[in-house]
Design an enzyme around this catalytic site. Structure first.
Site, PDB file in Angstrom:
ATOM      1  CG  ASP A 223      -1.876  -1.158   1.259  1.00  0.00           C
ATOM      2  OD1 ASP A 223      -2.006  -1.746   0.150  1.00  0.00           O
ATOM      3  OD2 ASP A 223      -2.765  -1.081   2.303  1.00  0.00           O
ATOM      4  CG  ASP A 378     -11.168  -1.928  -0.496  1.00  0.00           C
ATOM      5  OD1 ASP A 378     -10.218  -2.626  -0.283  1.00  0.00           O
ATOM      6  OD2 ASP A 378     -11.284  -0.952  -1.354  1.00  0.00           O
TER       7      ASP A 378
HETATM    8  O1  1PR Z   1     -10.660   2.889  -4.978  1.00  0.00           O
HETATM    9  O2  1PR Z   1      -9.657   2.187  -7.133  1.00  0.00           O
HETATM   10  O3  1PR Z   1      -8.838   4.293  -5.988  1.00  0.00           O
HETATM   11  O4  1PR Z   1      -8.423   1.783  -5.187  1.00  0.00           O
HETATM   12  C1  1PR Z   1      -8.057   2.143  -4.057  1.00  0.00           C
HETATM   13  C2  1PR Z   1      -7.212   0.884  -3.563  1.00  0.00           C
HETATM   14  O5  1PR Z   1      -6.644   1.470  -2.628  1.00  0.00           O
HETATM   15  C3  1PR Z   1      -8.080  -0.203  -3.318  1.00  0.00           C
HETATM   16  O6  1PR Z   1      -7.449  -1.273  -3.930  1.00  0.00           O
HETATM   17  C4  1PR Z   1      -8.046  -0.296  -1.731  1.00  0.00           C
HETATM   18  O7  1PR Z   1      -8.227  -1.629  -1.520  1.00  0.00           O
HETATM   19  C5  1PR Z   1      -6.757   0.279  -1.348  1.00  0.00           C
HETATM   20  N1  1PR Z   1      -6.761   1.050  -0.132  1.00  0.00           N
HETATM   21  C6  1PR Z   1      -7.429   2.174   0.019  1.00  0.00           C
HETATM   22  N2  1PR Z   1      -7.481   2.581   1.291  1.00  0.00           N
HETATM   23  C7  1PR Z   1      -6.368   1.446   1.939  1.00  0.00           C
HETATM   24  C8  1PR Z   1      -5.891   1.566   3.396  1.00  0.00           C
HETATM   25  O8  1PR Z   1      -5.592   0.721   4.029  1.00  0.00           O
HETATM   26  N3  1PR Z   1      -6.198   2.700   3.993  1.00  0.00           N
HETATM   27  N4  1PR Z   1      -5.431  -0.413   1.331  1.00  0.00           N
HETATM   28  C9  1PR Z   1      -6.250   0.700   0.996  1.00  0.00           C
HETATM   29  C10 1PR Z   1      -5.955  -1.738   1.012  1.00  0.00           C
HETATM   30  C11 1PR Z   1      -5.716  -3.556   1.838  1.00  0.00           C
HETATM   31  C12 1PR Z   1      -4.766  -4.833   1.417  1.00  0.00           C
HETATM   32  C13 1PR Z   1      -3.902  -5.110   2.245  1.00  0.00           C
HETATM   33  C14 1PR Z   1      -4.552  -6.633   3.034  1.00  0.00           C
HETATM   34  C15 1PR Z   1      -3.492  -7.509   3.469  1.00  0.00           C
HETATM   35  N5  1PR Z   1      -4.951  -2.421   1.520  1.00  0.00           N
HETATM   36  O9  1PR Z   1      -4.456  -4.691   0.102  1.00  0.00           O
HETATM   37  O10 1PR Z   1      -2.579  -5.313   1.727  1.00  0.00           O
HETATM   38  O11 1PR Z   1      -5.485  -6.248   3.821  1.00  0.00           O
HETATM   39  O12 1PR Z   1      -3.223  -6.891   4.678  1.00  0.00           O
HETATM   40  P1  1PR Z   1      -2.508  -7.682   5.985  1.00  0.00           P
HETATM   41  O13 1PR Z   1      -1.725  -8.812   5.494  1.00  0.00           O
HETATM   42  O14 1PR Z   1      -1.540  -6.736   6.615  1.00  0.00           O
HETATM   43  O15 1PR Z   1      -3.669  -8.024   6.765  1.00  0.00           O
HETATM   44  P2  1PR Z   1      -9.432   2.876  -5.898  1.00  0.00           P
END
Ligand code: 1PR
Length: 523
Positions: A223, A378
């Site tokens: 991320d 999500d």
């Molecule tokens: O909505 O098309 O602009 O895409 C935004 C992207 O950013 C989406 O794929 C969304 O999942 C991601 N995103 C937005 N905000 C966050 C945040 O964390 N605040 N991250 C975010 C999402 C989640 C996972 C993470 C897993 C594994 N990240 O990809 O890597 O949950 O984590 P872990 O192994 O530590 O539990 P758009």
């Protein structure tokens, strides 16, 4: 010197990087004369058969290419670059191929997920220079919905099993084609490309597996966002909250971390630009540089997400999701992942029942192929006492009761990084996006994100049973045993983790060692 036939679609940067890494020079063909004077030709094809054939004719490349091949000039076609050699394809039945090999290209007919995405083996059928530096038990990266059906068995170079046996490479004289992507297949792919570049003596590898198997993939997710000092950093949230003591958590630099995961054995790398939804997408694309630099040292597939959508800002400037995605593909991405916009697209499609052909999912799939479009979901659990409480959603029974002892739940889709919930459940979203042409689901779970308590098996099973495309299980990995659990208890094709890899609590290699012998993996 290798001449690269680039017809303008997909990620040719990776092919250039993979060849240059081996010390060879590569030059793009700009004219028919460039093709006719080529010593060796490399034709990487990504996208759709129809678009490729049309562009080959428009550019005046088809006839000189066929002429070189008839003269037996050394040639390697990758994926669509191999399909083009045949008489035609079910993907675009009205457009003939070059017809240098007898046979056609057909869509996979199997109960397994299509596209066939991931690392599978090859079973060699005849000696080739491509095998000069291989043992024979290596796996290569495949990503396709269509496969060749040669009429003449003598041209088959390798076979691969996916539901049934199909021809995964061909050879006739010095004309060779492979279904998999050597440029994305790590060291095994480099060894194969070296054989082609050297025009090494033909040989059969020592190991010749009778049957091959698709590996479950381990994916490292980064991320990425700017921190308060303006640096682009890899961050990681707990239930999507990436701030600690008011500051954005900084877990490292994107390019360096991606390289580390590649070297540790990750099968794929995903970058999510988590604040990409905020700004005009084409104005500032820091992820382009990240991709360009990463694709020089990382030779496994790269996915990029965040901010991929049609957009018009307050000043009236607009851009399409296809334009944004194209920039990413040109910079080294193999797949793009769509998050927030996919929810809006699916809700509009559910309401109208009409496929407009103009949504980001449909447009990118049409040009780059379904396999290039990932939907990042999500969801968050919403507990209910009975299915009747949420009649418009897919409600499932759960063994993890809610705060008031509820025994049922549904998974609410969110947008803008979990900031806003929508009236759509994750199972329905996934099904609708697959219908629109998405090629893979990246299934996060906000409740499990960063919790280290294991994947949400109930969610993964529910989505997997609703779609015929591959699913990446994400969120919650806390130890190697959690990967075994998700692979044993669900049919998810791959599993993704972030926190445990970034904090070095469980390196990728340790997950692989733990799984070896228990589930099929890439060594
Ligand atoms: O909505 O098309 O602009 O895409 C935004 C992207 O950013 C989406 O794929 C969304 O999942 C991601 N995103 C937005 N905000 C966050 C945040 O964390 N605040 N991250 C975010 C999402 C989640 C996972 C993470 C897993 C594994 N990240 O990809 O890597 O949950 O984590 P872990 O192994 O530590 O539990 P758009």
């Amino acid at each position: 010197m290798i001449t690269l036939l680039d017809y303008g679609a997909g990620n040719v940067r990776s092919v250039v990087n993979a060849v240059e890494r081996l010390g060879e020079t590569i030059k793009p063909a700009k004219t028919a004369e460039d093709i006719l004077s080529a010593e060796k030709l490399l034709f990487p094809g990504v996208g759709a058969f129809g678009a490729m054939m049309e562009i080959l004719h428009q550019k005046g490349f088809a006839a000189p290419l066929a002429a070189c091949l008839r003269e037996d000039r050394p040639f390697l076609g990758i994926c669509l670059g191999m399909h083009a050699l045949f008489e035609g394809s079910e993907e675009a039945p009205d457009l003939p191929g070059l017809g240098l090999l007898k046979g056609r290209v057909k869509r996979f007919e199997t109960d397994l997920a299509v596209p066939h995405i991931g690392w599978n083996g090859i079973s060699p059928r005849q000696p080739s220079p491509l095998f000069a530096h291989l043992r024979g038990d290596e796996k290569f990266y495949f990503v396709h919905s269509y496969h060749i059906v040669p009429e003449v068995p003598g041209v088959v170079l390798t076979c691969t099993d996916y539901g049934y046996r199909f021809a995964s490479a061909v050879q006739k004289g010095r004309m060779r084609g492979v279904q998999f992507h050597p440029e994305k297949s790590g060291e095994a792919g480099a060894a194969m490309l070296r054989g082609f570049i050297e025009d090494a003596p033909a040989r059969l590898p020592e190991i010749r597996a009778e049957k091959t198997a698709l590996a479950r993939r381990i994916i490292a997710c980064l991320d990425v966002r700017g921190n308060d000092q303006g640096d682009l950093v890899v961050t990681k949230g707990d239930q999507y909250d990436v701030r600690e003591g008011g500051n954005v958590r900084n877990l490292g630099k994107p390019v360096e971390l991606a390289r580390r995961y590649y070297e540790e054995g990750a099968d794929e790398i995903t970058f999510l630009n988590i604040t990409g939804f905020r700004d005009f997408p084409l104005e500032d694309m820091p992820m382009l540089e990240v991709l360009r630099r990463t694709s020089k040292t990382v030779f496994v597939p790269l996915t990029i997400g965040g901010g991929i959508r049609n957009f018009t800002d307050a000043a009236g400037r607009s851009c399409t999701a296809l334009e944004v995605a194209s920039e990413y593909f040109r910079s080294g991405a193999d797949k793009v992942s769509i998050g927030s916009d996919a929810v809006a697209i699916a809700m509009a499609y559910r309401k109208s029942g009409v496929k407009t052909g103009r949504s980001a999912i449909e447009e990118i799939a049409r040009v780059y192929g379904s396999q290039a479009v990932v939907i990042s979901v999500d969801p968050r659990r919403v507990y209910v006492r009975s299915p009747e409480e949420a009649p418009e959603h897919i409600v499932i029974p759960t063994v993890i009761p809610g705060p008031a002892g509820e025994r049922f739940c549904w998974y609410q889709c969110t947008v803008q990084g979990g900031r806003k919930g929508e009236n759509l459940d994750a199972v329905t979203l996934s099904r609708l996006c697959a219908e629109l042409g998405a090629g893979e689901i990246l299934l996060n779970c906000i409740d499990r994100d960063g919790a280290n308590s294991g994947f949400d098996i109930e969610l993964i099973r529910a989505v997997k049973s609703a779609v015929g495309i591959p699913v990446i299980a994400s969120s919650g990995a806390g130890c190697a045993a959690h990967f075994l659990e998700v692979f044993e208890q669900t049919t998810a094709e791959s599993a993704l983790a972030a926190g445990i890899f970034h904090r070095r609590e469980v390196p990728v290699g340790e997950v692989k060692s733990f799984l070896r012998g228990k589930v099929e993996i890439r060594n």
